[in-house]
Design an enzyme around this catalytic site. Structure first.
Site, PDB file in Angstrom:
ATOM      1  NE  ARG A 160     184.398 -54.356   6.268  1.00  0.00           N
ATOM      2  CZ  ARG A 160     184.946 -55.209   6.007  1.00  0.00           C
ATOM      3  NH1 ARG A 160     185.563 -55.901   7.930  1.00  0.00           N
ATOM      4  NH2 ARG A 160     185.557 -55.757   5.332  1.00  0.00           N
ATOM      5  CE1 TYR A 187     187.331 -59.110  -5.085  1.00  0.00           C
ATOM      6  CE2 TYR A 187     188.729 -57.541  -7.152  1.00  0.00           C
ATOM      7  CZ  TYR A 187     188.227 -57.768  -5.682  1.00  0.00           C
ATOM      8  OH  TYR A 187     187.246 -56.647  -5.576  1.00  0.00           O
ATOM      9  CG  ASP A 201     178.111 -67.074   3.818  1.00  0.00           C
ATOM     10  OD1 ASP A 201     178.426 -67.302   3.233  1.00  0.00           O
ATOM     11  OD2 ASP A 201     178.948 -68.610   4.676  1.00  0.00           O
ATOM     12  CB  VAL A 202     176.540 -64.048  -1.062  1.00  0.00           C
ATOM     13  CG1 VAL A 202     176.412 -62.989  -0.551  1.00  0.00           C
ATOM     14  CG2 VAL A 202     178.264 -63.863  -0.400  1.00  0.00           C
ATOM     15  CE  LYS A 245     185.518 -58.675  -7.062  1.00  0.00           C
ATOM     16  NZ  LYS A 245     183.370 -58.136  -6.540  1.00  0.00           N
ATOM     17  CG  ASN A 305     178.435 -54.815  -1.391  1.00  0.00           C
ATOM     18  OD1 ASN A 305     179.445 -54.328  -2.806  1.00  0.00           O
ATOM     19  ND2 ASN A 305     178.753 -54.501  -0.953  1.00  0.00           N
ATOM     20  CB  VAL A 323     186.118 -48.046  -3.626  1.00  0.00           C
ATOM     21  CG1 VAL A 323     184.660 -47.255  -2.954  1.00  0.00           C
ATOM     22  CG2 VAL A 323     185.926 -48.590  -5.058  1.00  0.00           C
ATOM     23  CG  ASP A 328     177.965 -57.972   6.194  1.00  0.00           C
ATOM     24  OD1 ASP A 328     178.606 -59.103   6.822  1.00  0.00           O
ATOM     25  OD2 ASP A 328     178.655 -56.883   5.581  1.00  0.00           O
TER      26      ASP A 328
HETATM   27  P1  NAD Z   1     185.038 -54.829   1.996  1.00  0.00           P
HETATM   28  O1  NAD Z   1     185.204 -55.490   2.533  1.00  0.00           O
HETATM   29  O2  NAD Z   1     184.541 -53.306   3.644  1.00  0.00           O
HETATM   30  O3  NAD Z   1     182.738 -55.529   2.420  1.00  0.00           O
HETATM   31  C1  NAD Z   1     183.058 -56.243   2.563  1.00  0.00           C
HETATM   32  C2  NAD Z   1     181.373 -56.972   2.385  1.00  0.00           C
HETATM   33  O4  NAD Z   1     180.903 -57.940   2.375  1.00  0.00           O
HETATM   34  C3  NAD Z   1     181.766 -57.133   4.498  1.00  0.00           C
HETATM   35  O5  NAD Z   1     180.704 -56.587   4.922  1.00  0.00           O
HETATM   36  C4  NAD Z   1     181.646 -58.789   4.207  1.00  0.00           C
HETATM   37  O6  NAD Z   1     181.389 -58.614   5.623  1.00  0.00           O
HETATM   38  C5  NAD Z   1     181.061 -58.544   3.394  1.00  0.00           C
HETATM   39  N1  NAD Z   1     181.090 -60.043   2.903  1.00  0.00           N
HETATM   40  C6  NAD Z   1     182.115 -60.819   3.199  1.00  0.00           C
HETATM   41  N2  NAD Z   1     182.131 -62.166   2.804  1.00  0.00           N
HETATM   42  C7  NAD Z   1     180.553 -62.125   3.126  1.00  0.00           C
HETATM   43  C8  NAD Z   1     180.399 -63.377   2.998  1.00  0.00           C
HETATM   44  N3  NAD Z   1     180.050 -64.924   2.628  1.00  0.00           N
HETATM   45  N4  NAD Z   1     178.488 -63.860   2.892  1.00  0.00           N
HETATM   46  C9  NAD Z   1     178.271 -63.061   3.012  1.00  0.00           C
HETATM   47  N5  NAD Z   1     178.438 -60.973   2.903  1.00  0.00           N
HETATM   48  C10 NAD Z   1     180.402 -61.280   3.099  1.00  0.00           C
HETATM   49  O7  NAD Z   1     184.639 -54.048   1.164  1.00  0.00           O
HETATM   50  P2  NAD Z   1     184.621 -53.012   0.160  1.00  0.00           P
HETATM   51  O8  NAD Z   1     185.429 -52.602  -1.003  1.00  0.00           O
HETATM   52  O9  NAD Z   1     182.661 -52.540   0.316  1.00  0.00           O
HETATM   53  O10 NAD Z   1     184.033 -54.455  -1.124  1.00  0.00           O
HETATM   54  C11 NAD Z   1     181.961 -54.093  -1.751  1.00  0.00           C
HETATM   55  C12 NAD Z   1     182.259 -55.102  -3.145  1.00  0.00           C
HETATM   56  O11 NAD Z   1     182.849 -54.053  -3.938  1.00  0.00           O
HETATM   57  C13 NAD Z   1     183.028 -56.487  -3.357  1.00  0.00           C
HETATM   58  O12 NAD Z   1     182.393 -57.256  -4.113  1.00  0.00           O
HETATM   59  C14 NAD Z   1     184.656 -56.451  -3.461  1.00  0.00           C
HETATM   60  O13 NAD Z   1     184.990 -57.481  -4.624  1.00  0.00           O
HETATM   61  C15 NAD Z   1     184.045 -55.118  -4.941  1.00  0.00           C
HETATM   62  N6  NAD Z   1     184.933 -54.098  -5.459  1.00  0.00           N
HETATM   63  C16 NAD Z   1     185.908 -53.248  -4.341  1.00  0.00           C
HETATM   64  C17 NAD Z   1     186.975 -52.616  -4.776  1.00  0.00           C
HETATM   65  C18 NAD Z   1     187.666 -51.842  -4.120  1.00  0.00           C
HETATM   66  O14 NAD Z   1     189.226 -50.844  -3.875  1.00  0.00           O
HETATM   67  N7  NAD Z   1     187.221 -51.770  -2.398  1.00  0.00           N
HETATM   68  C19 NAD Z   1     187.292 -52.338  -5.628  1.00  0.00           C
HETATM   69  C20 NAD Z   1     186.790 -53.532  -6.884  1.00  0.00           C
HETATM   70  C21 NAD Z   1     185.565 -54.425  -6.826  1.00  0.00           C
END
Ligand code: NAD
Length: 262
Positions: free
Chosen positions: A16, A154, A61-62, A158, A89, A187, A37
């Site tokens: 997702r 967090y 699971d990363v 990062k 990601n 985002v 994922d």
């Molecule tokens: P999201 O929560 O929609 O997606 C994150 C995905 O990572 C999910 O599908 C989740 O199931 C998966 N995930 C979680 N733990 C996991 C694990 N142990 N192994 C494998 N997969 C796992 O959020 P997103 O916004 O799409 O996040 C993507 C990346 O962007 C992340 O690293 C997040 O920290 C980063 N990010 C997001 C934002 C934001 O505002 N959304 C801002 C900065 C950075």
């Protein structure tokens, strides 16, 4: 001609949000994509929509090294024995004051966000090198470059991703692998907007409240779209960025440029 024709790319957290959009865009640009994922049903669905010639899903699971070993084998098995790219990601976010943060929570974020990216580089970079070179894109955050209250665990992970990116770029350059990081602001995914997970979709009030918040604090007046971040990932994974490595790229609608609200 697609920008990623013939390339095999592993994308974590691809069920997702940003990872899903990256998988969809990379496949549209000619890549064959291994989606990993922990949300198996959603990940399988995305891979199915893209088709077996373009995409496969594995439970990854990363934070678990054995899952990485299996994912690398699955990618090579499905797509001709090679891997040319990785997008680290997957990530999780928790809000807490530092002094109220349980140790387990702090360690959990390190395991997924930081160890997960490390294990991805450790297991996939040798494959990319064996394929003659390629790219790694890590996902940091603007909180990896500047402070934000209540996301201490967090933000620490990062910031670590930025350091990891620089070292990986230095160590892997001679093997033809470029390594960069994306630092998104807000985002519009379930991470930043949990109301998206409501079965009926976000309520009008929730949508209006989010829109009002970002209108006020983000110079471009809105949250970013996951598809916009995917385009940065594509740039950093394609020949368009052939002379760029070791850098964090901010994609935040101007949020980090400075103070815009008095
Ligand atoms: P999201 O929560 O929609 O997606 C994150 C995905 O990572 C999910 O599908 C989740 O199931 C998966 N995930 C979680 N733990 C996991 C694990 N142990 N192994 C494998 N997969 C796992 O959020 P997103 O916004 O799409 O996040 C993507 C990346 O962007 C992340 O690293 C997040 O920290 C980063 N990010 C997001 C934002 C934001 O505002 N959304 C801002 C900065 C950075």
């Amino acid at each position: 001609m697609g920008k990623l024709d013939g390339r095999v790319v592993v994308i974590t957290g691809a069920a997702r949000g940003q990872g899903e959009q990256e998988a969809r865009l990379f496949a549209a640009e000619g890549a064959r994509v291994l989606l990993g994922d922990v949300l198996d049903e959603q990940g399988e669905k995305v891979a199915k929509e893209l088709g077996p010639d373009r995409a496969r899903y594995v439970h990854l699971d990363v934070s678990r090294e054995e899952d990485w070993t299996a994912a690398v084998a699955a990618a090579k098995d499905a797509f001709g024995g090679r891997i040319d790219g990785l997008v680290n990601n997957a990530g999780i976010l928790r809000f807490n004051e530092l002094t109220a943060t349980p140790l387990e929570e702090f360690q959990q974020l390190i395991q997924v966000n930081q160890v997960g990216a490390f294990l991805g580089i450790k297991h996939v970079a040798p494959e990319i090198a064996a394929a003659g070179g390629g790219t790694i894109v890590n996902t940091s955050s603007y909180t990896g470059l500047t402070g934000m209250a209540y996301v201490g665990s967090y933000a620490a992970t990062k910031a670590a991703i930025v350091g990891l990116t620089r070292v990986a770029a230095l160590e892997l350059a001679a093997k033809g692998i470029r390594v960069n990081a994306m630092c998104p602001g807000a985002v519009d995914t379930p991470m930043a907007n949990p109301a998206l997970l409501d079965p009926d979709g976000p309520s009008e009030e929730a949508t209006a409240a989010m829109a009002e918040l970002y209108k006020r604090v983000v110079p471009l007046g809105r949250a970013g779209l996951p598809a916009e971040v995917a385009r940065l990932a594509l740039f950093l994974s394609s020949e368009d960025s052939s002379y760029i490595t070791g850098q964090p790229f901010v994609i935040d609608g101007g949020w980090m440029a400075g103070v815009s609200v008095l």
